[in-house]
Design an enzyme around this catalytic site. Structure first.
Site, PDB file in Angstrom:
ATOM      1  N   TYR A  28       0.834  -1.203   0.000  1.00 12.04           N
ATOM      2  CA  TYR A  28       0.000   0.000   0.000  1.00 12.04           C
ATOM      3  C   TYR A  28       0.872   1.257   0.000  1.00 12.04           C
ATOM      4  O   TYR A  28       0.614   2.208  -0.750  1.00 12.04           O
ATOM      5  CB  TYR A  28      -0.904  -0.037   1.231  1.00 12.04           C
ATOM      6  N   LYS A  30       0.911   4.067  -2.992  1.00  8.28           N
ATOM      7  CA  LYS A  30       0.493   5.437  -2.740  1.00  8.28           C
ATOM      8  C   LYS A  30       1.628   6.432  -2.951  1.00  8.28           C
ATOM      9  O   LYS A  30       1.385   7.583  -3.342  1.00  8.28           O
ATOM     10  CB  LYS A  30      -0.072   5.557  -1.324  1.00  8.28           C
TER      11      LYS A  30
END
Length: 302
Positions: free
Chosen positions: A166, A170
């Site tokens: 993640y 991002k």
């Protein structure tokens, strides 16, 4: 100030069946946008599918007098990304706004995360962004107008435990945002990032009892402004959490110049190297300005 509306604009919003994406879709539709509500309706891991969430948002929009269509294709593949953009073109004949909000979560420490779980998250967040931006961007350029809003996270800016997939996805969004902003500048296309903090199903398992109000409704107006034709900025990142809106940015210390370096010199100069007072903040021309500033320091000899 007059009400900022989206009449005659067409918006594609990924991950719009629940949470933040749903709030974005309802707000833009309320202000006149025609909306493609994209959501395959899977679990937070990305597994499975359900047409229900996207269709329910469409029903809400239509019940309020707006125009919307559900699309349950997945951003995780190039084919899915193209199909999502085609849905807007086929249904409404254009695309003016692209908000990439789709996301999934698969936890695992850096020691233990499987390749499958790593790829599954990058496929939706980062590659998914490319899969929808790539077919939408030429259309926007040809029309001379476009607004792209990508989604990063404090996990992408600062990292966190157990979510390397993640965090990497991002953080990678920042690079994509910069390129869209740079290449779109002469074409009427602006791109910015929202860094949202909200209590949605992604917060399942987290004790939020002591949190202040952190609903998607506090984030949606920030995204609405970034998606509006009056928004003057591009290549920026706006944080929105618990009612606080702020600018996040990449900066550099002024640094230390020497005509030559040894390992010991670096150790001796670390205070100056890390001194973040009066930082340098480069904008869309940062690639050039970074090089120019460094070369000018070398030319001056200090």
């Amino acid at each position: 100030m007059s009400l900022l509306r989206f009449d005659d604009r067409v918006a594609v919003i990924t991950g719009a069946g629940r949470g933040l994406g749903r709030a974005y879709a309802l707000l833009l539709a309320e202000r006149g946008a025609r909306v493609i509500v994209n959501d395959p309706g899977g679990l937070m891991s990305g597994v499975g599918g359900d047409v229900g969430p996207a269709e329910e948002v469409v029903r809400e929009i239509r019940a309020a007098g707006g125009e919307a269509m559900a699309c349950t294709e997945s951003v995780a593949t190039p084919h899915g990304g193209q199909a999502i953009i085609d849905a807007a073109l086929d249904q409404f004949g254009r695309i003016d706004i692209l908000i990439h909000n789709a996301g999934n979560v698969r936890y695992g420490s850096l020691k233990d995360l499987s390749q499958e779980d790593f790829d599954a998250v990058l496929d939706v967040h980062l590659r998914g962004a490319f899969h929808v931006v790539r077919p939408a961007f030429p259309r926007m350029c040809a029309a001379g107008y476009g607004r792209v809003v990508l989604t990063s996270s404090i996990g992408g800016l600062y990292g966190n435990h157990g979510v390397v997939n993640y965090a990497m996805a991002k953080a990678g969004m920042i690079g994509l945002n910069n390129v869209v902003a740079i290449e779109g500048a002469a074409e009427g296309v602006k791109s910015n990032i929202i860094v949202p903090g909200a209590v949605t199903r992604m917060a399942e398992g987290i004790d939020v009892s002591a949190y202040p109000p952190m609903g998607p409704d506090l984030v949606a107006p920030v995204v609405g402004w970034l998606a509006h034709e009056s928004c003057p900025v591009s290549g920026e990142m706006l944080v929105s959490i618990a009612g606080r809106v702020a600018r996040a940015f990449i900066g550099e210390s002024r640094g230390v110049y020497r005509p030559g370096w040894t390992i010991e010199d670096v150790a001796a100069q670390q205070d100056g190297i890390f001194d973040s007072a009066n930082p340098l903040i480069f904008g869309l021309d940062g690639h050039v300005d970074h090089i120019r500033y460094s070369c000018e320091r070398a030319a001056r000899g200090h």
